[in-house]
Design a protein around this motif. Structure first.
Motif: not given
Length: 330
Positions: A67-80
């Motif tokens: 939900r954060y990314l949907a609001d702010r855009g692709p702002v992090f390198r993601l790991a899961t």
């Protein structure tokens, strides 16, 4: 913010990342508003590496990030991460590294995060009966399919890392590493340095013991995890608070928050290390990030290690139930 490479061929990321387990309520209640404010603060500090798992709140952490990314855009390198199954009725854990399970779990994580690809995908816990070479081939197929940029393993032994790396380069190994947990120095740090694998260090401030506001009896008792953890039950907790008081004094003499000094020590210990502290508090995150700006001398390192020598901590880092899954290698 300084940067470090996430694996020999991976992207450069901030020298410290942010672990998102805390926003799932692991150490206490956390609201989505708090999580969003924390992520905003991370971006302002130059932190661009965000680490989560499908196991954190049974997908809750990933959903909040999505939900954060949907609001702010692709702002992090993601790991899961994936590989842990939990019985919804009993809560019992088991480990599944089959291709079918990992593929399904990855697709579900991508949907929760609202992205088509993550930069790093870990096997959260190794399934002991399944050859790690087979698991590595599965993960390599996800890279080839474009669903992940790279892959890693959490809490594995150096021998397992070398076996996996013989099949395909392993970008990262995630392990608990701090002034209170020095086991990675008995082979894992060295293997990562040889193979060009990043050592992503979780709990780098010792679950709060290496900060200026360590958990007391009341806070430890309020945490489902800490109240069962050997280092946070009496008499060990009082002994560990006394031991770390000396570290807090050293940090104060250097003009630093204790958390900053703990992070600086880790970054100085090896160029492969990328700490991923977790917090719910933006001001504490700033203290953690400050550690990436501190340049420690050899004399500083010697003083720190005299203050908290190897083996100073009272109690094991896990109880027997918590030890289910991590590979012991020393």
């Amino acid at each position: 913010m300084r940067t470090r490479r996430l694996g020999e061929h991976g992207p450069e990321v901030s020298a410290i990342g942010l672990g998102a387990m805390n926003i799932s309520g692991f150490y206490g209640p956390a609201t989505e508003e708090q999580a969003f404010a924390l992520f905003d603060a991370a971006r302002e500090l130059g932190i661009d590496h965000l680490d989560t798992s499908n196991a954190y709140g049974m997908g809750h952490s990933e959903e909040v990030i999505g939900r954060y990314l949907a609001d702010r855009g692709p702002v992090f390198r993601l790991a899961t991460k994936a590989g842990i199954r939990r019985d919804p009725a009993t809560g019992a854990r088991s480990f599944d590294n089959s291709a079918e399970h990992l593929r399904e779990a990855l697709d579900q994580s991508l949907a929760r995060l609202g992205v088509e690809r993550v930069d790093l995908f870990y096997v959260h816990r190794r399934e002991a009966g399944r050859p790690i070479e087979e698991v590595t081939e599965t993960l390599a197929s996800f890279v080839q399919a474009g669903k992940i940029g790279a892959f890693g393993f959490s809490e594995i032994a150096p021998t397992s890392l070398r076996r996996a790396a013989s099949v395909h380069p392993v970008a990262a190994v995630q392990s608990e590493y701090s002034l209170g947990v020095r086991a990675p120095e008995l082979g894992l740090v060295q293997a990562c340095e040889t193979l060009g694998t990043a050592l992503v260090a979780f709990c780098p401030v010792g679950r709060g013991l290496l900060t200026d506001t360590p958990p007391d009896r009341t806070r430890a008792a309020a945490s489902a995890f800490l109240k069962e953890n050997p280092r946070f039950v009496e008499p060990n907790l009082s002994a560990n608070l006394t031991a770390t008081d000396r570290f807090r004094a050293v940090a104060a003499d250097m003009g630093l928050p204790a958390a900053s000094l703990a992070i600086a020590w880790l970054l100085r210990s090896s160029a492969q290390v990328i700490p991923i502290p977790g917090t719910r508090d933006a001001s504490h995150l700033a203290e953690l990030a400050k550690g990436a700006t501190v340049e420690l001398s050899a004399e500083d390192m010697s003083l720190i290690e005299q203050t908290l020598p190897v083996g100073w901590a009272h109690g094991d880092r896990y109880n027997e139930a918590q030890w289910q899954g991590p590979e012991r290698y020393c």
